[in-house]
Design an enzyme around this catalytic site. Structure first.
Site, short mmCIF file in Angstrom:
data_model
loop_
_atom_site.label_atom_id
_atom_site.label_comp_id
_atom_site.label_asym_id
_atom_site.label_seq_id
_atom_site.Cartn_x
_atom_site.Cartn_y
_atom_site.Cartn_z
N GLY A 32 0.80 -1.33 -0.10
CA GLY A 32 -0.16 0.03 -0.01
C GLY A 32 0.83 1.26 0.22
N GLY B 128 5.68 4.25 -8.63
CA GLY B 128 6.48 2.76 -8.98
C GLY B 128 5.36 1.86 -9.17
CG HIS B 129 3.30 0.75 -5.54
ND1 HIS B 129 3.34 1.48 -4.53
CD2 HIS B 129 3.70 -0.21 -4.96
CE1 HIS B 129 4.05 1.01 -3.24
NE2 HIS B 129 4.21 -0.08 -3.54
CG MET C 257 8.89 6.79 -7.65
SD MET C 257 7.66 7.96 -7.15
CE MET C 257 8.14 9.18 -8.26
CB SER D 44 5.54 2.94 0.56
OG SER D 44 5.05 2.45 -0.52
#
Ligand code: PAF
Length: 283
Positions: free
Chosen positions: A32, A37-38, A185, A187
């Site tokens: 999450g 990037g995700h 990037m 989280s």
């Protein structure tokens, strides 16, 4: 339309439906706090497979530090809103009890990969990663799964998991997406102020510096010293390790030759936040 699923049994039903309709499945496992990037992983999966399933699960078994787990960014609503714009068909967001209803008795050990870089500094981390990825692959039964190159060692671990256990899935390694200043990037960047993000751009700067030195024929030991000196001269960033390793095996190479594919890997703390990065080069 994005479907949010929280139960394993419901995800298994959705997967059965996709299979019945002969649709191929790409899986994008995440913890999450989604970033570009995700999203790039989702886009790659959408291109290769008929349906993409993303997962959001902050996996407690891969954290060797309870404070790090508590502080890990969680943005479920924003993540769902973001995913709904990507063409992703399903997001699986299980609770810890849903995934670990029966605490696993099994322990995974990845041999030499446990004793280098991330494995050396985060004891038990890869056991947790291996367990959860094996579970997610078992639940979602995808044809392919996507992982980011920022976590290169994780990718090598997962590749061994899949080959050692003959898990029928195609793994894809996706390039690192960077901020303008080179910062990979992550989280975890959410925990940094704008100023600290600027400072964290030095991680990439040090990797570029080491790459330049290696291309000019500077011996590995001197390159390593140059990187350690680079960080010593920099306030607010603490280098944990910097390694020059073979891109495939992640082992040190005693003497370098033209054509060698190398991964320059590091971990560093910026304002107490642990960041990793790497740069892959071919000599
Ligand atoms: O890279 C990550 O976000 C995690 O380690 C993963 C692969 C989702 C397993 O929890």
């Amino acid at each position: 339309m994005l479907k949010v699923i929280r139960r394993k049994s419901i995800l298994k039903e959705a997967v059965d439906e996709f299979r019945k309709s002969n649709l191929s499945i790409g899986l994008v496992p995440t913890m999450g706090a989604l970033h570009k990037g995700h999203i790039s992983l989702i886009e790659m999966s959408n291109m290769h497979y008929d349906v993409t399933i993303a997962t959001i699960f902050v996996n407690p078994t891969q954290f060797n530090n309870t404070e790090d787990l508590a502080k890990y960014p969680r943005n479920e609503e924003t993540d769902i809103a973001l995913l709904s714009k990507t063409g992703c068909r399903v997001v699986f967001i299980p609770s810890v009890d849903e995934i670990y209803a029966n605490p696993p008795l099994i322990t995974l050990n990845f041999g030499y990969l446990e004793h280098i870089m991330e494995g050396k500094h985060r004891s038990g981390h890869f056991n947790g990663v291996g367990l959860v990825v094996a579970k997610l692959l078992g639940i979602a039964r995808p044809d392919g799964a996507y992982f980011g190159q920022k976590d290169l060692q994780q990718f090598r671990i997962i590749s061994r998991l899949v080959s050692d256990l003959d898990i029928p899935v195609q793994l894809h390694l996706a390039p690192i997406v960077r901020e303008e200043n080179g910062l990979a990037m992550s989280s975890r960047n959410e925990r940094l102020t704008a100023e600290q993000r600027q400072l964290a751009g030095n991680l990439y700067k040090s990797l570029s510096l080491s790459s330049d030195l290696l291309f000019s024929g500077v011996p590995q030991q001197e390159v390593k010293l140059a990187v350690y000196d680079f960080f010593k001269a920099l306030d607010g960033v603490d280098l944990e390790y910097f390694e020059i390793v073979d891109f495939e095996t992640l082992e040190n190479i005693p003497s370098l030759n033209e054509g060698d594919q190398l991964a320059l890997c590091l971990a560093a703390y910026v304002a107490g936040v642990r960041l990793i990065d790497n740069l892959v080069i071919e000599l």
